[in-house]
Scaffold this motif. Structure first.
Motif, PDB file in Angstrom:
ATOM      1  N   ASP A 229       0.882  -1.326  -0.086  1.00  0.00           N
ATOM      2  CA  ASP A 229      -0.104   0.050  -0.026  1.00  0.00           C
ATOM      3  C   ASP A 229       0.844   1.093   0.088  1.00  0.00           C
ATOM      4  OD1 ASP A 229      -1.929   1.949   0.301  1.00  0.00           O
ATOM      5  OD2 ASP A 229      -2.546   1.392   2.152  1.00  0.00           O
ATOM      6  N   ARG A 230       0.941   2.045  -0.965  1.00  0.00           N
ATOM      7  CA  ARG A 230       1.765   3.146  -1.255  1.00  0.00           C
ATOM      8  C   ARG A 230       1.329   4.298  -0.141  1.00  0.00           C
ATOM      9  NH1 ARG A 230       1.580   7.917  -4.754  1.00  0.00           N
ATOM     10  NH2 ARG A 230       3.634   8.721  -5.224  1.00  0.00           N
ATOM     11  N   GLU A 231       0.195   4.007   0.484  1.00  0.00           N
ATOM     12  CA  GLU A 231      -0.088   5.183   1.586  1.00  0.00           C
ATOM     13  C   GLU A 231       0.606   4.701   2.647  1.00  0.00           C
ATOM     14  OE1 GLU A 231      -2.282   7.529   1.014  1.00  0.00           O
ATOM     15  OE2 GLU A 231      -2.080   7.020  -1.195  1.00  0.00           O
ATOM     16  N   GLU A 232       1.331   3.834   3.018  1.00  0.00           N
ATOM     17  CA  GLU A 232       1.812   3.378   4.140  1.00  0.00           C
ATOM     18  C   GLU A 232       3.434   3.971   4.236  1.00  0.00           C
ATOM     19  OE1 GLU A 232       1.490   1.420   6.957  1.00  0.00           O
ATOM     20  OE2 GLU A 232      -0.532   1.632   6.364  1.00  0.00           O
ATOM     21  N   ALA A 233       3.553   4.944   3.019  1.00  0.00           N
ATOM     22  CA  ALA A 233       4.952   5.825   2.891  1.00  0.00           C
ATOM     23  C   ALA A 233       5.151   6.503   4.237  1.00  0.00           C
ATOM     24  CB  ALA A 233       4.898   6.519   1.625  1.00  0.00           C
ATOM     25  N   ARG A 234       4.246   7.161   4.810  1.00  0.00           N
ATOM     26  CA  ARG A 234       4.413   7.887   5.948  1.00  0.00           C
ATOM     27  C   ARG A 234       5.078   7.091   7.121  1.00  0.00           C
ATOM     28  NH1 ARG A 234      -0.446  11.602   7.580  1.00  0.00           N
ATOM     29  NH2 ARG A 234       1.288  12.274   8.836  1.00  0.00           N
ATOM     30  N   ARG A 235       4.382   6.049   7.188  1.00  0.00           N
ATOM     31  CA  ARG A 235       4.644   4.821   8.361  1.00  0.00           C
ATOM     32  C   ARG A 235       6.305   4.462   8.252  1.00  0.00           C
ATOM     33  NH1 ARG A 235       1.835   1.725  11.509  1.00  0.00           N
ATOM     34  NH2 ARG A 235       0.028   1.969  10.258  1.00  0.00           N
ATOM     35  N   LEU A 236       6.637   4.342   6.883  1.00  0.00           N
ATOM     36  CA  LEU A 236       8.184   3.895   6.759  1.00  0.00           C
ATOM     37  C   LEU A 236       8.985   5.109   6.892  1.00  0.00           C
ATOM     38  CD1 LEU A 236       9.925   1.415   5.318  1.00  0.00           C
ATOM     39  CD2 LEU A 236       9.242   2.604   2.928  1.00  0.00           C
ATOM     40  N   ALA A 237       8.418   6.158   6.298  1.00  0.00           N
ATOM     41  CA  ALA A 237       9.475   7.422   6.601  1.00  0.00           C
ATOM     42  C   ALA A 237       9.686   7.419   7.948  1.00  0.00           C
ATOM     43  CB  ALA A 237       8.916   8.641   5.984  1.00  0.00           C
ATOM     44  N   ALA A 238       8.729   7.442   8.775  1.00  0.00           N
ATOM     45  CA  ALA A 238       8.923   7.808  10.166  1.00  0.00           C
ATOM     46  C   ALA A 238       9.626   6.656  10.828  1.00  0.00           C
ATOM     47  CB  ALA A 238       7.516   7.915  11.040  1.00  0.00           C
ATOM     48  N   TYR A 239       9.532   5.394  10.563  1.00  0.00           N
ATOM     49  CA  TYR A 239      10.161   4.156  10.992  1.00  0.00           C
ATOM     50  C   TYR A 239      11.608   4.493  10.843  1.00  0.00           C
ATOM     51  CZ  TYR A 239      12.067  -0.387  11.215  1.00  0.00           C
ATOM     52  OH  TYR A 239      12.927  -1.572  11.392  1.00  0.00           O
ATOM     53  N   ALA A 240      12.058   4.809   9.349  1.00  0.00           N
ATOM     54  CA  ALA A 240      13.310   4.781   8.956  1.00  0.00           C
ATOM     55  C   ALA A 240      14.241   5.886   9.635  1.00  0.00           C
ATOM     56  CB  ALA A 240      13.371   4.958   7.501  1.00  0.00           C
ATOM     57  N   ALA A 241      13.527   7.041   9.796  1.00  0.00           N
ATOM     58  CA  ALA A 241      14.042   8.149  10.450  1.00  0.00           C
ATOM     59  C   ALA A 241      14.335   7.928  12.129  1.00  0.00           C
ATOM     60  CB  ALA A 241      13.037   9.596  10.189  1.00  0.00           C
ATOM     61  N   THR A 242      13.365   7.540  12.756  1.00  0.00           N
ATOM     62  CA  THR A 242      13.439   7.319  14.080  1.00  0.00           C
ATOM     63  C   THR A 242      14.572   5.890  14.449  1.00  0.00           C
ATOM     64  OG1 THR A 242      11.265   5.762  14.028  1.00  0.00           O
ATOM     65  CG2 THR A 242      11.440   7.989  14.877  1.00  0.00           C
ATOM     66  N   LEU A 243      14.736   4.945  13.557  1.00  0.00           N
ATOM     67  CA  LEU A 243      15.490   3.749  13.746  1.00  0.00           C
ATOM     68  C   LEU A 243      16.867   4.264  13.798  1.00  0.00           C
ATOM     69  CD1 LEU A 243      15.976   0.754  13.992  1.00  0.00           C
ATOM     70  CD2 LEU A 243      15.885   0.510  11.529  1.00  0.00           C
ATOM     71  N   GLY A 244      17.159   4.835  12.398  1.00  0.00           N
ATOM     72  CA  GLY A 244      18.635   5.445  12.148  1.00  0.00           C
ATOM     73  C   GLY A 244      18.985   6.456  13.437  1.00  0.00           C
ATOM     74  N   GLY A 245      18.073   7.523  13.414  1.00  0.00           N
ATOM     75  CA  GLY A 245      18.272   8.391  14.500  1.00  0.00           C
ATOM     76  C   GLY A 245      18.704   7.916  15.823  1.00  0.00           C
ATOM     77  N   GLY A 246      17.420   7.014  16.300  1.00  0.00           N
ATOM     78  CA  GLY A 246      17.614   6.703  17.532  1.00  0.00           C
ATOM     79  C   GLY A 246      18.547   5.841  17.719  1.00  0.00           C
TER      80      GLY A 246
END
Length: 599
Positions: A229-246
């Motif tokens: 589901d392309r609409e899940e892009a916001r979930r993926l972006a938030a996950y990626a940013a917090t995973l790397g940054g955290g």
């Protein structure tokens, strides 16, 4: 005759309060559970009964911090002094224990402040765990289902054992982050859900790598949701940013000096590179986010291939087992750790109570996912069902996955019970309403397994096993250790599994503890006890040991005798004591034997 459909009954104010005040009621339940545990385990608190070697080492780590040891220096200098033991943990889990000690010390003194801190600290992550489960089942099952999930969680013995007073090691916090991770997967708010998964994963990895397989599965699920589901892009972006940054923040704030090397068993530069690099790739994918599903799948597969190839090229030493131990240490020690064996290699008495709830949870998750088709809950149930299945399958790898499998299984079991129990309670036959409801709950919750083990003759421990268990309990007690305290501080040669308890309860040092980065010291202890007397003496002298302490019938000693019937420990057990070992008197009834080593 009125054939119009019945109007649904509006929920009462009481029902609305239960549904809306779920977090407050969950925390109230946690408070009551905490009070009950403190009362039930008061004897353990009083006697500082830290039942696991890691719990003792965690307390020693906190003591070192409060005594002025460096924030990034996690070496345990009272194991194999003067260099000390390389411990692969972080300071993160030390903080609540240290904070409680500092808070209570002015009122209770150091000894009792430590006892209370060790009693309270394990209960803190239980609150987070219960809140995470409550959020998930409210979203996926029903607004009031969190009450049932709390009850089922209390019966998950392997999981709850990680939260009992005195269980101060990090496993409770890692399970709490696992609960939060699942809550993030079930969260319908995409950005918030992704951020929750990313932050929880980063915190878990900062604590330790035990949950790395679950972290990888969570990341795969988030990515596959975006592929579908392309609409899940916001979930993926938030996950990626917090995973790397955290992960970067966790490494900078908590990685020890020893963990700044290219090791594979903690959040070192190796895994930091994976999390930051993988997070960056996923963030780019979420930004590109092509409209074609096959294109998204190809991008995700390509990103995964890049991460795997880069890892294999840059860190080939990490392609095997993360501990990187020698073949001899693996054969002699690590491969014999019971928790590292798959569940099917354990006796039924141990395996059945662990597996019952995960199996029920898997069945419940499959049924709930099927029933949710066509509803807005389906998108939440699919990732959670995958996670439940993965957690259950992990038991086929190592039985130490039991606490996590039970925790995640609570979600599916709650869903199954929410369907089955009302049907049984509403049955027209009273026998079904009473007996059937009780039996149904016992089966779904997995409690039947514990009852069967308790009351049926299933793999009951033999007399030898009971003797070994009794010896381990006696030798690690304060009364047994107390006679060692008047002796001048020195280095004592003793069993690997007794080392952490010895340094926690006395002012003496030991040679080794069960921590894989220190394989040479562990092997030295095994060699000393399984080879000849002269070799023992040479090894003890090399480590600066002045006393020899043995606990007859402790589990570790059974390995010495089985592997080397003519070895040094077997000779001691047969009272064949060399002249250079001088007996040191101990009180009558002590479980120990103690000698001074003359060189």
């Amino acid at each position: 005759m009125n054939d119009s459909p019945a109007t649904p009954t509006a929920p009462s104010r009481f029902e609305l309060a239960i549904e809306r005040r779920w977090l407050s009621l969950t925390l109230i339940a946690w408070g009551l559970i905490a009070l009950w545990y403190i009362w039930q385990r008061w004897a353990n608190i009083t006697w500082l009964t830290l039942g696991d070697t890691d719990d003792n080492m965690r307390l020693m780590q906190v003591r070192g911090l409060l005594a002025g040891q460096g924030w990034y220096d996690l070496r345990q200098y009272r194991l194999d002094p003067p260099g000390g033991f390389n411990i692969h943990w972080s300071r993160l889990v030390d903080l609540p224990i240290a904070g409680l000690i500092l808070l209570l010390k002015p009122f209770l003194g150091t000894a009792w402040a430590e006892r209370w801190a060790c009693g309270i600290a394990p209960l803190l992550p239980l609150a987070v765990t219960m809140a995470g489960l409550a959020f998930t089942v409210r979203r996926l099952v029903a607004p009031a289902a969190y009450i049932l999930s709390t009850i089922i969680l209390l019966g998950a013995a392997a999981t709850m054992q990680m939260y009992v007073p005195m269980r101060v090691d990090h496993h409770g916090w890692q399970l709490a982050m696992l609960s939060v991770t699942v809550a993030g997967l079930a969260d319908p708010r995409r950005a918030r859900g992704g951020a929750i998964v990313g932050v929880a994963t980063a915190i878990s990895l900062t604590i330790g790598l035990e949950m790395l397989p679950y972290a990888a599965m969570a990341g795969a699920i988030v990515t596959l949701r975006w592929v579908w589901d392309r609409e899940e892009a916001r979930r993926l972006a938030a996950y990626a940013a917090t995973l790397g940054g955290g992960s970067a923040i966790g490494f900078a704030a908590f990685a020890s000096y020893d963990n700044m090397a290219m090791r594979c068993d903690a959040l070192t530069p190796v895994w930091l590179s994976v999390m930051v690099g993988g997070g960056a790739l996923l963030f780019v994918l979420s930004w590109i986010s092509p409209t074609s599903r096959p294109a998204r799948l190809a991008l995700a597969a390509g990103a995964g291939a890049v991460v795997v190839a880069a890892f294999a090229h840059a860190f080939p030493q990490c392609l095997g087992r993360p501990e990187n131990v020698s073949p001899e240490l693996a054969r002699t020690w690590l491969d014999n750790v019971r928790e590292a064996k798959p569940i099917y290699k354990h006796p039924l008495r141990a395996a059945l109570p662990i597996a019952a709830l995960p199996i029920a949870g898997l069945i419940g998750a499959i049924v709930a996912t099927w029933r949710a088709r066509g509803s807005d809950r389906f998108s939440g149930w699919v990732p959670v069902a995958l996670f439940v299945a993965f957690a259950a399958a992990m038991l086929l790898w190592q039985v130490r996955a039991g606490p996590a499998a039970q925790l995640i299984g609570v979600i599916g079991a709650t869903a199954l019970a929410w369907v089955v129990l009302p049907w049984l309670l509403g049955h027209r036959w009273i026998a079904v309403r009473v007996i059937g409801s009780v039996a149904g709950f016992l089966l779904i919750s997995g409690l039947f397994a514990g009852l069967a083990i308790r009351f049926l003759p299933i793999d009951r421990p033999d007399k030898r096993t009971q003797i070994v268990s009794r010896a381990g309990a006696r030798c690690t007690s304060i009364p047994a250790m107390r006679p060692l305290e008047p002796l001048a501080p020195t280095t004592i040669f003793t069993h690997v599994d007794l080392g952490p308890r010895l340094i926690a309860l006395t002012h003496h040092s030991a040679i080794a503890g069960p921590y894989h980065r220190n394989g040479d010291a562990i092997l030295d202890v095994h060699h000393a006890f399984t080879r000849g007397a002269d070799e023992f003496r040479a090894i003890a002298k090399r480590h600066g040991a002045r006393l020899l302490l043995v606990c007859p019938n402790m589990a570790e000693t059974t390995l010495y005798r089985a592997r080397a019937p003519g070895g040094f420990y077997s000779q001691l057990a047969a009272n064949q004591v060399p002249k250079w070992l001088v007996p040191v008197p101990l009180p009558r009834g002590t479980p120990f034997r103690l000698w001074r080593i003359d060189y």
